[in-house]
Design an enzyme around this catalytic site. Structure first.
Site, PDB file in Angstrom:
ATOM      1  N   GLN A  71     -43.999  79.183 -58.607  1.00  0.00           N
ATOM      2  CA  GLN A  71     -44.149  78.423 -57.379  1.00  0.00           C
ATOM      3  C   GLN A  71     -42.878  77.622 -57.036  1.00  0.00           C
ATOM      4  OE1 GLN A  71     -48.502  76.953 -58.665  1.00  0.00           O
ATOM      5  NE2 GLN A  71     -47.997  76.425 -56.583  1.00  0.00           N
ATOM      6  N   HIS A  72     -42.844  77.147 -55.815  1.00  0.00           N
ATOM      7  CA  HIS A  72     -41.947  76.067 -55.346  1.00  0.00           C
ATOM      8  C   HIS A  72     -40.480  76.412 -55.122  1.00  0.00           C
ATOM      9  CE1 HIS A  72     -45.283  73.459 -56.481  1.00  0.00           C
ATOM     10  NE2 HIS A  72     -45.146  73.758 -57.756  1.00  0.00           N
ATOM     11  N   ASP A 219     -48.197  81.675 -58.980  1.00  0.00           N
ATOM     12  CA  ASP A 219     -48.646  82.315 -60.228  1.00  0.00           C
ATOM     13  C   ASP A 219     -49.935  81.715 -60.783  1.00  0.00           C
ATOM     14  OD1 ASP A 219     -47.328  79.982 -61.007  1.00  0.00           O
ATOM     15  OD2 ASP A 219     -45.952  80.988 -62.382  1.00  0.00           O
TER      16      ASP A 219
END
Ligand SMILES: Nc1ncnc2c1ncn2[C@@H]1O[C@H](COP(=O)(O)OP(=O)(O)O)[C@@H](O)[C@H]1O
Ligand SMILES: O=C(CO)[C@@H](O)[C@H](O)COP(=O)(O)O
EC number: 2.7.1.17
Length: 454
Positions: A71-72, A219
Site C-alpha cells: 500500500q501507499h 495487500d
C-alpha cells in the site's frame, strides 16, 4: 478450464498464482525478488512481475487478472506517462515531518473524519507534500499520482493514457485523500497536501473490471479476501510490515491515528494497525546470531525471556508513531545474556507491538472471534507457539500460502463471473498457550525507552 491469475507485488517480492476459476485449485505459480530499499523505481517491479509471470507459464490462457500490492507507495507520472522519480514506499519515513505538518494544519479529527485515518509518514499524501517541498522540479512535472498496484495494472494492460489509470477502494483508502465512508476522493486534501490537483486513478467497484483486469487491492485487503475473512476474523500478518486487521461493516475514524480506517476489497471496511518492524526483526536477529530461522525458533523456544525485552524499532516505527526511534534491548543481566534469550525477546518484542495493535482495534469496537496468523514469519515455529501467549488468545495458522495473491485471484474470478468465489480454504492449525501478561507488562514498561536515530 477457465483460469484466473492473482498477483501480490509486496515489499520484498512479487508472487503470481494461476487458479481454476471454478474450484480455486492452484494450477501454476511464479515469484521474483524486489530490490531492497525504501525508494524503488517502479520499472524494477514490472521486471520482477514479468519474470514471475514467465515462471508461472504466462498469462495467455488466463481470462482475468488482478494485482494486489504493497500500500501507499507514491508513483508519480508525467504527462507522457513516464515515471517522474523512483517511488517512495510505505516504509520510507522521510515524510514524517510532512505528516506532522499536515496533521497540525488541519487537525487529526478533520483527517480521521474525512479519510478514516490520520496520516503518518507511510501515507501517499505525506510523500506528495515531501516532494512539493524538497523536489519542486520533480513536483512540477507530476501529472498523475497512483499506487504501486495501480501502476502495475496500467502497465500490464499496455496503456499509456493517464485517464485509464484505475485503482480500488482498499488501496485508495491508504492515500490520505479518499474517504471509505463516502466512497469518494477528497481532492481538496490532495490539493492541500501537494499544492495543486493532479490526475488520480478511477476507483473501481470490488467486482468491476476493465478488459481482463480486476480492480486489484492493497495487500492487506487482498489477504482478507484470500482468507475469505468474515466479521469476527482478525488477521495478523507478519511480513515486512506487521499488520492486524479485520473486516468490518462499520467505517473506522480513530483520531488517535493508531487505527487506520481503510476500506476492504469487498465493499466493506478494514480497520488496520500497521507496524514497520516485523519479519525483518527476525531476519536481523537470526543474522546477528549467525543462525537460520529454524535455529532461531529453536533457541526462542528453549527459554523464557526472563525479563529481557527487545523493543524492535529497527526502522523507526509507525505504530506507535515514532519514525525516528531506534531499537533497544532492556533487562540484560548475566543470566539473560544468551542467544536463546535474545531470540525469545525478538519474537516477543515484535508480537507485543502487534498485540498492542490488536488491543487498539478491540478498543475501536472490532469483534474478535478468531485470530489468523499469516505472512512470511508465520512460518516460524516460535512465532506460532509464542503468539497465543502474547495475544492471550488461540491463534489459527492457515497452511503456508500466498494469501494476498490468492485474494487477487478470487477478485479476478469474481470480476469475470460476477459471482464471489466460494473456494474452500484447507485446514488451519490452532495454537494455544496460557496467556503471559507479564511479557506484555514488561514490554509496555520498556517500549518508550529508546534512543532517537543519529
Ligand atoms: N521461517 C521464517 N521465520 C521468520 N521469518 C521468515 C521465515 N520465512 C520467511 N521469513 C521472512 O518473511 C519475510 C517475507 O514475508 P512476506 O510476507 O513475503 O513479506 P512481504 O509481503 O512484506 O514481501 C522475509 O523477511 C523473510 O525473511
Ligand atoms: O503500509 C502497510 C499497510 O498500511 C503495509 O502493510 C504495506 O502494505 C506493505 O505490506 P507488506 O510488504 O509487508 O506485505
Amino acid at each position: 478450464m477457465t483460469l484466473v491469475a492473482g498477483v501480490d507485488s509486496s515489499t520484498q517480492s512479487v508472487k503470481v498464482v494461476v487458479r481454476d476459476a471454478d474450484t480455486g485449485v492452484l494450477v501454476r505459480e511464479g515469484r521474483a525478488a524486489h530490490p531492497d530499499g525504501t525508494e524503488v523505481h517502479p520499472s524494477a517491479w514490472f521486471d520482477a512481475l514479468t519474470s514471475a509471470i514467465g515462471q508461472a507459464g504466462g498469462l495467455d490462457d488466463v481470462d482475468a487478472v488482478s494485482i494486489a500490492g504493497q500500500q501507499h507507495g507514491m508513483v508519480c507520472l508525467d504527462e507522457s506517462g513516464e515515471v517522474v522519480r523512483p517511488a517512495l514506499l510505505w516504509n520510507d519515513t522521510r515524510s514524517a515531518a510532512a505528516a506532522t505538518d499536515l496533521v497540525a494544519e488541519l487537525g487529526a479529527k478533520t483527517w480521521a473524519e474525512a479519510t478514516g485515518s490520520v496520516p503518518v509518514a507511510s501515507f501517499t499524501i505525506t510523500k506528495l507534500r515531501w516532494l512539493a517541498t524538497h523536489e519542486p522540479e520533480n513536483a512540477a512535472r507530476v501529472a498523475a499520482v497512483c499506487l504501486p498496484h495501480d501502476w502495475l495494472t496500467w502497465k500490464l494492460s499496455g496503456s499509456t493514457d493517464l485517464a485509464e489509470l484505475v485503482t480500488d477502494r482498499s488501496d485508495a483508502s491508504g492515500t490520505g485523500y479518499w474517504s471509505p465512508r463516502l466512497n469518494a476522493y477528497q481532492l481538496e486534501l490532495l490539493e492541500h497536501g501537494f499544492g495543486r490537483s493532479v490526475t488520480v486513478p478511477r476507483v473501481l467497484e470490488p467486482a468491476e473490471r476493465v478488459g481482463r483486469f480486476g480492480a486489484g487491492a492493497g495487500d492487506n485487503a487482498g489477504a482478507a479476501l484470500g482468507l475469505d475473512a468474515q466479521p469476527g476474523d482478525v488477521v495478523v500478518s507478519i511480513g515486512t510490515s506487521g499488520t492486524v486487521f479485520g473486516v468490518s461493516t462499520v467505517a473506522a475514524a480513530d483520531e488517535s491515528g493508531i487505527v487506520a480506517g481503510f476500506a476492504d476489497a469487498t465493499g466493506h471496511y478494514l480497520p488496520l494497525v500497521c507496524t514497520l518492524n516485523a519479519a525483518r526483526v527476525l531476519d536481523a536477529t537470526a543474522a546477528l546470531l549467525g543462525v537460520s530461522h529454524e535455529a532461531l525458533a529453536e533457541l526462542a523456544l528453549s527459554t523464557r525471556s526472563d525479563g529481557l525485552v527487545l523493543v524492535p524499532y529497527l526502522e523507526g516505527e509507525r505504530t506507535p508513531n515514532r519514525p525516528d526511534a531506534t531499537g533497544s534491548l532492556h533487562g540484560l543481566t548475566l543470566g539473560t545474556s544468551t542467544s536463546a534469550h535474545l531470540a525469545r525477546a525478538a519474537v516477543e518484542g515484535l508480537l507485543c507491538g502487534l498485540a498492542d495493535g490488536l488491543d487498539a482495534l478491540v478498543a475501536q469496537g472490532l469483534s474478535v472471534q478468531r485470530v489468523l496468523l499469516i505472512g512470511g514469519a508465520a512460518r516460524n515455529q516460535a512465532v506460532r507457539e509464542i503468539a497465543p501467549a502474547v495475544f492471550g488468545r488461540p491463534v489459527a495458522v492457515p497452511p503456508a500460502g500466498e494469501y494476498v495473491a490468492d485474494g487477487a485471484a478470487r477478485q479476478a474470478a469474481w470480476a469475470l463471473t460476477g459471482q464471489r468465489p466460494t473456494w474452500s480454504l484447507s485446514g488451519v492449525d490452532v495454537y494455544e498457550a496460557d496467556p503471559d501478561p507479564a511479557v506484555r507488562a514488561r514490554y509496555a514498561a520498556a517500549r518508550d525507552l529508546t534512543l532517537e536515530r543519529m
